[in-house]
Structure formats: C-alpha cells, structure tokens
Design a protein around this motif. Structure first.
Motif, PDB file in Angstrom:
ATOM      1  N   GLU A   1      10.719   5.187   0.583  1.00 49.75           N
ATOM      2  CA  GLU A   1      12.204   4.977   0.686  1.00 49.75           C
ATOM      3  C   GLU A   1      12.956   4.589  -0.325  1.00 49.75           C
ATOM      4  N   SER A   2      12.497   3.655  -1.148  1.00 49.73           N
ATOM      5  CA  SER A   2      13.077   3.048  -2.282  1.00 49.73           C
ATOM      6  C   SER A   2      13.345   4.222  -3.389  1.00 49.73           C
ATOM      7  N   TYR A   3      12.342   5.231  -3.431  1.00 46.47           N
ATOM      8  CA  TYR A   3      12.586   6.363  -4.384  1.00 46.47           C
ATOM      9  C   TYR A   3      13.632   7.036  -3.776  1.00 46.47           C
ATOM     10  N   GLN A   4      13.746   7.478  -2.568  1.00 42.31           N
ATOM     11  CA  GLN A   4      14.923   8.434  -2.144  1.00 42.31           C
ATOM     12  C   GLN A   4      16.292   7.476  -2.332  1.00 42.31           C
ATOM     13  N   LYS A  14      16.806  -3.235  -5.606  1.00 43.54           N
ATOM     14  CA  LYS A  14      15.590  -3.837  -5.404  1.00 43.54           C
ATOM     15  C   LYS A  14      14.247  -3.231  -5.269  1.00 43.54           C
ATOM     16  N   GLY A  15      14.245  -1.796  -4.749  1.00 42.38           N
ATOM     17  CA  GLY A  15      13.219  -1.187  -4.775  1.00 42.38           C
ATOM     18  C   GLY A  15      12.513  -0.538  -5.949  1.00 42.38           C
ATOM     19  N   ASP A  51       2.124  11.917  -9.922  1.00 36.92           N
ATOM     20  CA  ASP A  51       1.821  10.939  -9.196  1.00 36.92           C
ATOM     21  C   ASP A  51       0.784  10.203  -9.147  1.00 36.92           C
ATOM     22  N   MET A  52       0.690   8.985  -9.340  1.00 38.82           N
ATOM     23  CA  MET A  52      -0.506   8.143  -9.566  1.00 38.82           C
ATOM     24  C   MET A  52      -0.932   7.060  -8.743  1.00 38.82           C
ATOM     25  N   ASN A  98       0.741  -1.242  -0.097  1.00 40.21           N
ATOM     26  CA  ASN A  98       0.036   0.092   0.159  1.00 40.21           C
ATOM     27  C   ASN A  98       0.954   1.300  -0.069  1.00 40.21           C
ATOM     28  N   LYS A  99       2.058   1.296   0.133  1.00 39.25           N
ATOM     29  CA  LYS A  99       3.241   2.414   0.181  1.00 39.25           C
ATOM     30  C   LYS A  99       3.657   2.358  -1.344  1.00 39.25           C
TER      31      LYS A  99
END
Length: 332
Positions: free
Chosen positions: A286-289, A259-260, A315-316, A224-225
């Motif tokens: 967090e994966s985006y950052q 991985k993210g 953003d979608m 959900n994130k």
C-alpha cells in the motif's frame, strides 16, 4: 461504572491529536511535515496562543534550536494563511510576567501537584549535584512557563510526552512523564492512541517505547508485508548527470515526506555512470502504491522517461530481518 468505562476508553480529540503531532515533529526537527500539521491544528480549533505555548514549552525538552525553528515555521504558516484570508483565533492571552517572591517554591509546588509526591529541596541526585539545573527546572519550567493557563496541565503533559516519545535515549524521563500524565487524567487508551500518532509522525521504534511503558503489545519494526526491490536502470548516453540530479531530489522527497518509504538509496557504477541501481524499501504494498501517486514521483517519472534506455525491477526478500533496523544506524 459506566462513567468509569467511558473515561477509560476516552480517545484524544482532534485538538489533542494535533498537539501530539506538532510536538513530535518539533522534537525531531521535521519542519516540512510540521508545517502541514500546524495548518491541521489551526483548522481543528487550536488557537494561535495554544500552539505558541506548546512550542515555547518544548524548548525545555528538545532545546532552543528545535523550538525556535518550529516557532519560525509557525510564523510562516500564519503569514501564509493570512494572505489567503484566513483569520485564525488568537485565543487566551499569554502571561509574560511571573512576579512572585519565591519562584523555586512555586515550581516545587507545581511539581508536587503533577507528581502527587513531596518534592524535596534540592531535588535528590541531580539537584544536589548541580543545584543550578534544579533551580532552572523549578523556577523557569514549572514556574514561569507553567504559570500560563493557555494550556492546562493535561495538555502540557501531552506535549511533553509526545516530545520525549519521539527522542532517543530519554526513556526514564518518558516513563516519569507518563506517570505525571496519568495524574492529570490521561488514560492508557489515550496513551495508546498517542503511540499510534508517534508511529505515523516518527517511527514504530519510538512508538514502541510508549507501548512498552504502558504494557501494550509492541508493533514489529520489520513487518512481514515489507516490500524490497532493486531497480536496475541504464541511462541513455548524455543524460546521466541530469538523470542523477532528478533522481536525487525524488529520493530525498520520498524518504522525508512519505512515512511508508523506508529507503530509496540510488547508486551508479564507478566505471559506467550510465548504470544506475536503486535499493527501494517500502513498509508494504500500500505504501508503494501511495508512493506512485505522489507529485514528486510523477515529476521524476515523466521528466526522465526519455532518459531511460532500460529498466529492470527485481523484487527481493530479506535474509535477516532482525538486523535490518541497524543497517543505516551507524551513519547517524
């Protein structure tokens, strides 16, 4: 009672964790990350011969091409470490000859020890239908390979389970080897930790195959994130081809190494190549950052700054999360 509880909650040590990741990355053919994990494994105390034995054994589960590619990668890693002055421990000698009269019988008894069940000759089903494969299984894998004590039976099962957990369509074999692994002393807690490592190295879907077998909760594949974005970019005239080339390299590195990063799918308009669209999907914020701090993204950003005329980030939210796992599956 305390001793039983300590055994039940025992974690994989650093060497065992490295064996899991090395085996999983070998099985899926991810040589770039395998190179990293081979270095980690050596630094954690795995010997050269322990890793060699794992990579040799894996040919029986993921084929000669993957095994040979991993072995060549390992040779490169050792050569590079040697030039840096790192002298890795060779470890216990590998047995290269197995001179017994009845290799089939040797392998059959090894399999009986592992499974704790009688093994008929030939094996029922596949062994009766194709006796040669039954002979290869007993005489080569469980005799010639398993006769070497560089790895013990528990370590060998960790290698096998990790490889099978990383591959599609081998759930029945995975279930069998999880049972064998438990016979060698591998605990459910260690298998749950193994699943977490498979999730890091391969995917949530493959990790969930282990979790289902040992009766542990599965992890939702679509969280959900999850972060989904469409980037709309207009390129300065004359830079379209150069920009697309740099973007292509960045997208490939991001998907393969991070991985993210679930997807970075770049496109351009047929009638107007200067108009670029990128579908970006990240596991979470967090994966985006983390992605923004990677060397390949920083190179992309700095080298294309002068080429970008305009940038719009949209953003979608997904409409059908249940179908998302099948979006790109037909390309395989």
């Amino acid at each position: 009672m305390n001793a039983q509880q300590n055994t039940a909650t025992q974690n994989l040590n650093t060497k065992e964790q490295s064996l899991v990741k090395i085996s999983s990355l070998t099985a899926i053919g991810n040589l770039e990350n395998l190179k990293v994990q081979l270095n980690v494994g050596l630094d954690s105390g795995l010997t050269i011969n322990e890793i060699k034995e794992a990579l040799v054994q894996l040919y029986a589960y993921c084929g000669f091409p993957r095994s040979l590619n991993a072995i060549n990668t390992f040779k490169t890693v050792l050569d590079e470490r040697k030039t840096k002055g790192i002298n890795d421990i060779e470890g216990k000698k590998i047995i290269v000859e197995n001179n017994v009269e009845e290799k089939y019988e040797q392998g059959r008894k090894t399999l009986e020890t592992l499974t704790k069940t009688p093994q008929s000759k030939p094996a029922p089903g596949f062994g009766e239908f194709a006796p040669r494969i039954d002979a290869f299984l007993k005489e080569h894998l469980f005799a010639d390979i398993f006769v070497s004590d560089v790895l013990n039976y528990q370590q060998r099962e960790l290698v096998t389970i990790s490889a099978l957990a990383s591959l599609n369509g081998v759930e029945s074999q995975l279930q069998s080897h999880i049972g064998i692994g438990k016979n060698t002393g591998i605990t459910d807690n260690q298998l749950e930790q193994l699943a977490d490592l498979i999730q890091e190295s391969v995917s949530k879907t493959q990790a969930n195959t282990v979790r289902k077998i040992i009766g542990k909760p599965t992890v939702p594949v679509v969280g959900n994130k999850m972060m989904i974005r469409i980037s709309e970019i207009e390129i300065v005239p004359g830079f379209s081809e150069e920009y697309r080339s740099i973007l292509k390299e960045e997208a490939s590195a991001s998907v393969n190494l991070e991985k993210g990063v679930i997807a970075i799918f770049p496109m351009y308009e047929q009638k107007n190549p200067a108009q670029i669209r990128i579908l970006e999907i990240y596991d979470d914020q967090e994966s985006y950052q983390f992605h923004l701090q990677t060397p390949h993204f920083k190179f992309y950003k700095t080298s294309t700054l002068k080429m970008v005329k305009s940038l719009k980030l949209i953003d979608m939210n997904q409409i059908d999360s249940e179908t998302m796992t099948a979006v790109f599956s037909k390309l395989k």
